[in-house]
Design an enzyme around this catalytic site. Structure first.
Site, mmCIF file in Angstrom:
data_model
loop_
_atom_site.group_PDB
_atom_site.id
_atom_site.type_symbol
_atom_site.label_atom_id
_atom_site.label_comp_id
_atom_site.label_asym_id
_atom_site.label_seq_id
_atom_site.Cartn_x
_atom_site.Cartn_y
_atom_site.Cartn_z
ATOM 1 N N ARG A 13 0.857 -1.191 0.000
ATOM 2 C CA ARG A 13 0.000 0.000 0.000
ATOM 3 C C ARG A 13 0.888 1.235 0.000
ATOM 4 N NH1 ARG A 13 -2.803 3.358 3.806
ATOM 5 N NH2 ARG A 13 -4.963 3.782 3.171
ATOM 6 N N SER A 24 -12.673 -3.909 0.294
ATOM 7 C CA SER A 24 -12.961 -3.282 1.586
ATOM 8 C C SER A 24 -14.463 -3.044 1.678
ATOM 9 C CB SER A 24 -12.221 -1.943 1.711
ATOM 10 O OG SER A 24 -10.832 -2.142 1.827
ATOM 11 N N LYS A 79 -6.610 5.107 9.644
ATOM 12 C CA LYS A 79 -7.915 5.636 9.227
ATOM 13 C C LYS A 79 -8.704 6.022 10.471
ATOM 14 C CE LYS A 79 -8.313 3.368 4.742
ATOM 15 N NZ LYS A 79 -9.180 2.614 3.814
#
Length: 217
Positions: free
Chosen positions: A44, A113, A143
């Site tokens: 990522r 997700s 997040k």
């Protein structure tokens, strides 16, 4: 890549790489985590330029191949295809699962997700996702504004979905057991390994959650 689609490993720790790790530091953490037993790695890196991302993805793919662990690319079907990765993971705003499945063909893993929304997971499974991820189950530094997901969601998802269910969000070795007991097939972590002083030991402790839950049962 060609050949049969990789099998998503249930009862696994799923390492998602931190945006803060680059180059040698990134490879060292992932290498140590693989030695510690992680079952999947997701690359990522949303903020780096294309050439750097491709080079890092290729380096990580070599590491993962050495351990027979799938490498998943976050949010970038084109990059996954370019480097010959094992799959792609998409968020809600990263394109349709059905379209991604058509581009990837039958030989690559595709994850989605689904936040705290079971309906998204049911749709993703119908459109060709190989696994779905729910969260955040605990407060997450990556997040912080994520909608909290209840433990009951895992049990309901496990009952209604045929694909593996991944839990994510603030997971550590000391809070992971309830997620496994509730029905998670895999636990996705970032900081618990990427931020650890000893990534190999951190991975080992997380992997031990599965046997600990089995023994307790």
């Amino acid at each position: 890549m060609s050949g049969p689609r990789p099998v998503f490993p249930r009862r696994s720790i799923y390492l998602v790489t931190s945006e803060q790790l680059q180059g040698t530091a990134l490879y060292e953490v992932v290498s140590r985590a693989l030695l510690g037993g992680v079952g999947l790695v997701q690359y990522r890196a949303k903020t780096r330029d294309r050439a750097v991302r491709q080079d890092e993805a290729l380096q990580l793919l070599r590491l993962c191949r050495d351990h027979a662990v799938p490498l998943i690319i976050n949010d970038d079907v084109a990059l996954a295809l370019a480097v010959g990765a094992d799959g792609v993971h998409l968020g809600r705003s990263d394109g349709a699962i059905r379209d991604a499945r058509q581009q990837l063909g039958a030989s690559m893993l595709l994850g989605a997700s689904c936040y705290a929304d079971l309906s998204l997971a049911l749709q993703a499974e119908a459109e060709g996702a190989d696994y779905v991820a729910f969260g955040a189950f605990y407060p997450s530094s990556s997040k912080p504004s994520a909608t909290p997901a209840p433990l009951s969601l895992l049990a309901e998802a496990a009952a209604r979905l045929a694909v593996p269910v991944v839990a994510i969000g603030g997971i550590r070795a000391d809070n992971a057991a309830p997620l496994v007991c509730a029905g998670a097939d895999s636990l996705a972590v970032i900081d618990a390994i990427c931020g650890a002083s000893d990534p190999e030991l951190a991975a080992q402790c997380l992997c031990a959650v599965w046997s600990g839950v089995t023994d307790a049962g």
